[in-house]
Write a protein that holds these residues in place. Structure first.
Motif, PDB file in Angstrom:
ATOM      1  N   SER A 218       0.819  -1.212   0.000  1.00 23.79           N
ATOM      2  CA  SER A 218       0.000   0.000   0.000  1.00 23.79           C
ATOM      3  C   SER A 218       0.852   1.259   0.000  1.00 23.79           C
ATOM      4  O   SER A 218       0.421   2.313  -0.459  1.00 23.79           O
ATOM      5  CB  SER A 218      -0.916   0.006   1.227  1.00 23.79           C
ATOM      6  N   GLY A 219       2.073   1.133   0.520  1.00 20.96           N
ATOM      7  CA  GLY A 219       2.935   2.308   0.619  1.00 20.96           C
ATOM      8  C   GLY A 219       2.629   3.172   1.823  1.00 20.96           C
ATOM      9  O   GLY A 219       3.255   4.219   2.006  1.00 20.96           O
TER      10      GLY A 219
ATOM     11  N   LEU B 127       4.616   6.534   1.710  1.00 24.94           N
ATOM     12  CA  LEU B 127       5.969   6.466   1.142  1.00 24.94           C
ATOM     13  C   LEU B 127       5.957   6.595  -0.369  1.00 24.94           C
ATOM     14  O   LEU B 127       6.967   6.984  -0.964  1.00 24.94           O
ATOM     15  CB  LEU B 127       6.633   5.151   1.558  1.00 24.94           C
ATOM     16  N   LEU B 128       4.836   6.266  -1.010  1.00 25.39           N
ATOM     17  CA  LEU B 128       4.762   6.418  -2.464  1.00 25.39           C
ATOM     18  C   LEU B 128       4.713   7.892  -2.856  1.00 25.39           C
ATOM     19  O   LEU B 128       5.277   8.299  -3.871  1.00 25.39           O
ATOM     20  CB  LEU B 128       3.526   5.682  -3.007  1.00 25.39           C
TER      21      LEU B 128
ATOM     22  N   ASN C 185       5.882  10.251  -0.793  1.00 20.29           N
ATOM     23  CA  ASN C 185       7.053  10.891  -0.165  1.00 20.29           C
ATOM     24  C   ASN C 185       8.256   9.945  -0.230  1.00 20.29           C
ATOM     25  O   ASN C 185       8.722   9.432   0.795  1.00 20.29           O
ATOM     26  CB  ASN C 185       6.742  11.251   1.289  1.00 20.29           C
ATOM     27  N   PRO C 186       8.771   9.679  -1.461  1.00 15.18           N
ATOM     28  CA  PRO C 186       9.850   8.694  -1.603  1.00 15.18           C
ATOM     29  C   PRO C 186      11.172   9.102  -0.962  1.00 15.18           C
ATOM     30  O   PRO C 186      12.029   8.258  -0.741  1.00 15.18           O
ATOM     31  CB  PRO C 186       9.998   8.574  -3.130  1.00 15.18           C
ATOM     32  N   ASN C 187      11.334  10.389  -0.676  1.00 18.33           N
ATOM     33  CA  ASN C 187      12.591  10.843  -0.062  1.00 18.33           C
ATOM     34  C   ASN C 187      12.522  10.883   1.464  1.00 18.33           C
ATOM     35  O   ASN C 187      13.486  11.274   2.126  1.00 18.33           O
ATOM     36  CB  ASN C 187      12.960  12.234  -0.594  1.00 18.33           C
ATOM     37  N   GLN C 188      11.385  10.488   2.019  1.00 17.86           N
ATOM     38  CA  GLN C 188      11.237  10.464   3.484  1.00 17.86           C
ATOM     39  C   GLN C 188      12.119   9.374   4.078  1.00 17.86           C
ATOM     40  O   GLN C 188      12.144   8.241   3.598  1.00 17.86           O
ATOM     41  CB  GLN C 188       9.774  10.204   3.847  1.00 17.86           C
ATOM     42  N   LYS C 189      12.880   9.706   5.113  1.00 23.53           N
ATOM     43  CA  LYS C 189      13.716   8.723   5.803  1.00 23.53           C
ATOM     44  C   LYS C 189      12.868   8.062   6.893  1.00 23.53           C
ATOM     45  O   LYS C 189      12.501   8.709   7.885  1.00 23.53           O
ATOM     46  CB  LYS C 189      14.950   9.382   6.410  1.00 23.53           C
ATOM     47  N   VAL C 190      12.524   6.785   6.703  1.00 24.26           N
ATOM     48  CA  VAL C 190      11.669   6.049   7.631  1.00 24.26           C
ATOM     49  C   VAL C 190      12.298   4.688   7.917  1.00 24.26           C
ATOM     50  O   VAL C 190      12.875   4.066   7.017  1.00 24.26           O
ATOM     51  CB  VAL C 190      10.248   5.849   7.037  1.00 24.26           C
ATOM     52  N   ILE C 191      12.183   4.231   9.157  1.00 22.39           N
ATOM     53  CA  ILE C 191      12.630   2.880   9.476  1.00 22.39           C
ATOM     54  C   ILE C 191      11.490   2.110  10.129  1.00 22.39           C
ATOM     55  O   ILE C 191      10.635   2.688  10.794  1.00 22.39           O
ATOM     56  CB  ILE C 191      13.879   2.868  10.393  1.00 22.39           C
TER      57      ILE C 191
ATOM     58  N   ALA D 242       8.594  -9.379  10.682  1.00 25.00           N
ATOM     59  CA  ALA D 242       9.897  -9.989  10.958  1.00 25.00           C
ATOM     60  C   ALA D 242      10.795  -9.089  11.787  1.00 25.00           C
ATOM     61  O   ALA D 242      11.918  -9.464  12.127  1.00 25.00           O
ATOM     62  CB  ALA D 242      10.593 -10.341   9.644  1.00 25.00           C
ATOM     63  N   ILE D 243      10.314  -7.883  12.103  1.00 24.70           N
ATOM     64  CA  ILE D 243      11.138  -6.927  12.840  1.00 24.70           C
ATOM     65  C   ILE D 243      10.847  -7.080  14.327  1.00 24.70           C
ATOM     66  O   ILE D 243       9.886  -6.493  14.870  1.00 24.70           O
ATOM     67  CB  ILE D 243      10.868  -5.487  12.361  1.00 24.70           C
ATOM     68  N   LYS D 244      11.650  -7.896  14.980  1.00 26.68           N
ATOM     69  CA  LYS D 244      11.504  -8.170  16.405  1.00 26.68           C
ATOM     70  C   LYS D 244      12.834  -7.952  17.110  1.00 26.68           C
ATOM     71  O   LYS D 244      13.887  -8.342  16.594  1.00 26.68           O
ATOM     72  CB  LYS D 244      11.023  -9.603  16.645  1.00 26.68           C
ATOM     73  N   GLY D 245      12.781  -7.342  18.282  1.00 28.66           N
ATOM     74  CA  GLY D 245      14.003  -7.113  19.044  1.00 28.66           C
ATOM     75  C   GLY D 245      14.873  -6.056  18.380  1.00 28.66           C
ATOM     76  O   GLY D 245      14.383  -5.073  17.820  1.00 28.66           O
ATOM     77  N   ASN D 246      16.181  -6.262  18.436  1.00 25.80           N
ATOM     78  CA  ASN D 246      17.128  -5.288  17.893  1.00 25.80           C
ATOM     79  C   ASN D 246      17.302  -5.482  16.393  1.00 25.80           C
ATOM     80  O   ASN D 246      18.394  -5.797  15.894  1.00 25.80           O
ATOM     81  CB  ASN D 246      18.478  -5.406  18.615  1.00 25.80           C
ATOM     82  N   LYS D 247      16.207  -5.287  15.671  1.00 19.01           N
ATOM     83  CA  LYS D 247      16.222  -5.348  14.213  1.00 19.01           C
ATOM     84  C   LYS D 247      15.477  -4.133  13.666  1.00 19.01           C
ATOM     85  O   LYS D 247      14.505  -3.674  14.268  1.00 19.01           O
ATOM     86  CB  LYS D 247      15.541  -6.627  13.693  1.00 19.01           C
ATOM     87  N   ILE D 248      15.941  -3.630  12.515  1.00 22.09           N
ATOM     88  CA  ILE D 248      15.233  -2.539  11.846  1.00 22.09           C
ATOM     89  C   ILE D 248      15.228  -2.799  10.350  1.00 22.09           C
ATOM     90  O   ILE D 248      16.035  -3.571   9.831  1.00 22.09           O
ATOM     91  CB  ILE D 248      15.878  -1.155  12.113  1.00 22.09           C
ATOM     92  N   ASP D 249      14.274  -2.169   9.664  1.00 24.33           N
ATOM     93  CA  ASP D 249      14.204  -2.140   8.208  1.00 24.33           C
ATOM     94  C   ASP D 249      14.287  -0.677   7.800  1.00 24.33           C
ATOM     95  O   ASP D 249      13.479   0.141   8.273  1.00 24.33           O
ATOM     96  CB  ASP D 249      12.861  -2.725   7.726  1.00 24.33           C
ATOM     97  N   VAL D 250      15.274  -0.281   6.962  1.00 24.25           N
ATOM     98  CA  VAL D 250      15.350   1.105   6.502  1.00 24.25           C
ATOM     99  C   VAL D 250      14.630   1.215   5.163  1.00 24.25           C
ATOM    100  O   VAL D 250      14.751   0.337   4.305  1.00 24.25           O
ATOM    101  CB  VAL D 250      16.811   1.586   6.379  1.00 24.25           C
ATOM    102  N   PHE D 251      13.849   2.272   4.996  1.00 20.26           N
ATOM    103  CA  PHE D 251      13.119   2.477   3.749  1.00 20.26           C
ATOM    104  C   PHE D 251      14.038   3.071   2.685  1.00 20.26           C
ATOM    105  O   PHE D 251      14.698   4.087   2.908  1.00 20.26           O
ATOM    106  CB  PHE D 251      11.932   3.411   3.962  1.00 20.26           C
ATOM    107  N   ILE D 252      14.101   2.413   1.515  1.00 22.23           N
ATOM    108  CA  ILE D 252      14.850   2.896   0.365  1.00 22.23           C
ATOM    109  C   ILE D 252      13.903   2.844  -0.837  1.00 22.23           C
ATOM    110  O   ILE D 252      13.337   1.792  -1.134  1.00 22.23           O
ATOM    111  CB  ILE D 252      16.101   2.038   0.097  1.00 22.23           C
ATOM    112  N   PRO D 253      13.679   3.982  -1.525  1.00 24.19           N
ATOM    113  CA  PRO D 253      12.679   4.003  -2.599  1.00 24.19           C
ATOM    114  C   PRO D 253      13.006   3.091  -3.775  1.00 24.19           C
ATOM    115  O   PRO D 253      12.116   2.543  -4.404  1.00 24.19           O
ATOM    116  CB  PRO D 253      12.651   5.484  -3.027  1.00 24.19           C
ATOM    117  N   SER D 254      14.301   2.891  -4.066  1.00 23.79           N
ATOM    118  CA  SER D 254      14.691   2.049  -5.198  1.00 23.79           C
ATOM    119  C   SER D 254      14.743   0.581  -4.779  1.00 23.79           C
ATOM    120  O   SER D 254      15.429   0.216  -3.826  1.00 23.79           O
ATOM    121  CB  SER D 254      16.071   2.480  -5.730  1.00 23.79           C
TER     122      SER D 254
END
Length: 278
Positions: A201-202, A210-211, A213-219, A248-260
């Motif tokens: 959905s973005g 995020l669709l 605002n592709p330049n937004q820095k989100v984790i 899948a993001i549990k504990g000391n894990k993160i996902d960084v958003f990258i538009p490409s």
């Protein structure tokens, strides 16, 4: 098979002069730049951009002057020597050893080397014996030393600026360092994700589109570790908002958003430091 060392009693010598074309260039850090973004813009890995600029962290400041250069991967083949490879790519043996953390001139087939082409415009005068030997590598090392020293001083010029900026909250990196005592820093396992996927959905868990605002820095975070809505600083990524969650993001894990999507895949899996700013 390792190359034979040639006796110092050999009599014939050959003088070789090599001229390298300029392909490397210098860039000046602007406000809002991050080392990760500059590495992507100049088609370099974060680690190699740090390597050629003698950086031990990913913190940079406006006014810093960085060197960027095209990089290639070279796989050593039978009968290669560091001197041969250096001459073929118009660099010095000492640069090859520094870039690849080699402590001797001995290499073996299958070894992968990183080479920054066009790193410097210089004439290198080498005196070598007609057969392969290690002596030229030693001479090449002594001639390239000033170039390495010149590069090492480039980041040093910006150190007074860092001290001057430290009290000012307007520069992001010094402000983070000044507020460090009241902030929390953790080490996480980081991966990357993108909004441009089938069925996505973005829209993040906190409502960020995020669709649009592709330049937004989100984790994406585990809210029990990093509260949703927190402002954070991610090593190599910059300031971001903890604005999403993931199964899948549990504990000391993160996902960084990258538009490409391709850059998100190339990000891989890394151990990074995250500073929770608020």
């Amino acid at each position: 098979m390792l190359k034979k060392f040639v006796s110092i009693l050999a009599v014939a010598v050959l003088s070789v002069t090599v001229s390298a074309n300029v392909q490397a260039e210098s860039i000046t850090v602007q406000k809002g730049d991050t080392l990760w973004a500059l590495s992507r813009t100049n088609n370099m890995s974060l680690e190699n951009l740090q390597k050629i600029n003698n950086l031990t962290t990913d913190l940079i400041h406006p006014g810093d002057v960085l060197t960027v250069a095209p990089e290639i991967q070279y796989t050593v083949i039978q009968d290669d020597t560091l001197w041969d490879i250096a001459m073929n790519h118009q660099v010095t043996v000492s640069q090859l050893k520094e870039w690849n953390q080699l402590h001797t001139d001995l290499i073996h087939p299958g070894l992968n080397l990183v080479i920054f082409e066009g790193f410097e415009n210089t004439n290198i005068d080498l005196t070598v014996q007609p057969k392969q030997e290690t002596a030229p590598a030693a001479e090449a090392t002594t001639e390239s030393t000033p170039a390495v020293e010149e590069q090492a001083t480039a980041p040093a010029e910006s150190e007074p600026a860092e001290e001057a900026q430290a009290p000012a909250p307007t520069e992001s990196a010094p402000a983070v360092e000044a507020a460090a005592p009241s902030q929390k820093e953790i080490t996480v396992e980081a991966t990357a994700y993108t909004a441009s996927c089938e069925g996505c959905s973005g829209i993040t868990a906190t409502g960020i589109n995020l669709l649009e605002n592709p330049n937004q820095k989100v984790i994406s975070v585990d809210p029990t570790v990093i509260p949703l809505g927190s402002k954070v600083y991610v090593e190599g990524y910059g300031e971001a908002i903890a604005g999403d969650t993931g199964g899948a993001i549990k504990g000391n894990k993160i996902d960084v958003f990258i538009p490409s999507k391709s850059e998100a895949i190339n990000f891989g899996r890394k151990q990074l430091k995250v500073t929770i700013l608020n």
